[in-house]
Write an enzyme that holds these catalytic residues in place. Structure first.
Site, PDB file in Angstrom:
ATOM      1  N   SER A 128       0.598  -1.313   0.364  1.00 45.55           N
ATOM      2  CA  SER A 128      -0.112  -0.243   0.146  1.00 45.55           C
ATOM      3  C   SER A 128       1.042   1.193   0.107  1.00 45.55           C
ATOM      4  O   SER A 128       2.039   2.017  -1.245  1.00 45.55           O
ATOM      5  CB  SER A 128      -0.977  -0.100   1.249  1.00 45.55           C
ATOM      6  N   HIS A 184      -8.683   0.590   0.383  1.00 47.86           N
ATOM      7  CA  HIS A 184      -8.497  -0.697  -0.939  1.00 47.86           C
ATOM      8  C   HIS A 184      -9.914  -0.900  -1.308  1.00 47.86           C
ATOM      9  O   HIS A 184      -9.822  -2.492  -1.344  1.00 47.86           O
ATOM     10  CB  HIS A 184      -7.626  -1.445  -0.101  1.00 47.86           C
TER      11      HIS A 184
END
Length: 316
Positions: free
Chosen positions: A92, A200
């Site tokens: 990420s 996400h």
């Protein structure tokens, strides 16, 4: 046999007060990273990391740039000790550290992007809109079944495919709550995570386009190392639209396990996690217990990692 090394850059949740402090105090180039980073960000990063409160550091808008600075300082310390990697992968926000290491983003562009990304993720979607949970002890087929069944209660998607037996799901509160009961029925466990939003997931689509406006300003340079894309679970290619992939990354699944398996298939036998904590090291161990895993987060772990890697070179 020569060592093929991959550097791993951790994601949100690994932060802690005083991370990187002894590197800052003892290694000039690490001090430089924190000082320059603070200047670029125009935020009191050192005060936040070295003297701040856990609560303040945990806020998305603070934790993302703080972790990135710490990871890049750890990388610099390792580089000065003569250790380099052929490959880089981040989870990420960690992908931005990997892109800076790989030469695709300048330090300045990387820091500016992560500041904007963190602010947008902090402000564009409220905690009321959704949350995340870790699905444990289920294989990927069962996880897909769980997502399908929980989707009847609201939006839910696979957010992080970390390692066998651990997938993080993200979505609306009702659907995440329903997934806990479904997880039990499937003989697994679903554990809610303390996060400030459904990261996400497609709930961030609007935010991703807002972030894209900032991405447009960044320069993407020629690759110096092989860097992995979270969205693809494979390396960036010359033909990829890097900015579009980074836009999608905010609202797409992170294919960490797929990336690690691909690296191992390419002959990578040594992984070094750079920055706070050992979360990624734990994932790698569950994917393949035969590879060597080190981490650098302070002077002690730096010394241990450098010594171990030197010994490996002699043995090779």
């Amino acid at each position: 046999m020569s060592n093929k090394i991959a550097f791993l850059f951790p994601g949100q949740g690994s932060q802690y007060i005083n991370m990187g402090k002894d590197l800052y105090e003892n290694i000039e180039s690490c001090k430089d990273i924190f000082d320059k980073g603070e200047e670029i960000l125009n935020m009191p990063m050192k005060d936040l990391i070295f003297n701040g409160s856990n609560e303040e550091l945990t806020r998305t808008k603070n934790s993302q740039p703080a972790i990135m600075l710490t990871s890049l300082a750890c990388e610099k310390a390792l580089e000065e000790a003569g250790v380099e990697a052929d490959y880089a992968l981040g989870l990420s926000l960690g992908e931005y550290g990997a892109l800076v290491y790989g030469g695709m983003l300048s330090f300045e562009d990387g820091m500016k992007l992560i500041k904007t990304r963190a602010q947008i993720m902090d402000s564009e979607v409220s905690p009321e809109e959704g949350t995340m949970a870790a699905v444990l002890k289920l294989d990927n087929d069962k996880v897909e079944e769980l997502i399908k069944r929980a989707s009847e209660f609201g939006l839910v998607e696979g957010a992080n495919y970390n390692c066998p037996g651990q997938v993080v799901i993200s979505g609306e509160h009702k659907a995440i709550k329903a997934s806990m009961k479904i997880g039990k029925e499937l003989k697994g466990m679903v554990v809610p995570l303390k996060v400030s939003g459904p990261f996400h997931s497609s709930i961030y689509e609007k935010a991703s386009y807002k972030f894209y406006e900032e991405l447009k300003k960044a320069n993407i340079n020629k690759f110096e190392k092989t860097v992995y894309s979270n969205v693809k679970g494979s390396p960036y290619e010359e033909s990829d639209d890097v900015k579009e992939l980074l836009r999608q990354q905010i609202m797409s699944s992170v294919l960490f396990e797929k990336s690690i398996r691909d690296l191992i298939n390419k002959g990578v036998n040594t992984f070094v996690e750079l920055g706070p904590g050992k979360t990624l090291s734990g994932f790698v161990k569950k994917i393949n217990k035969d590879v060597k895993i080190y981490n650098v987060e302070d002077l002690k772990s730096l010394k241990e990692t450098v010594e171990s890697l030197k010994l490996e070179k002699i043995d090779a």
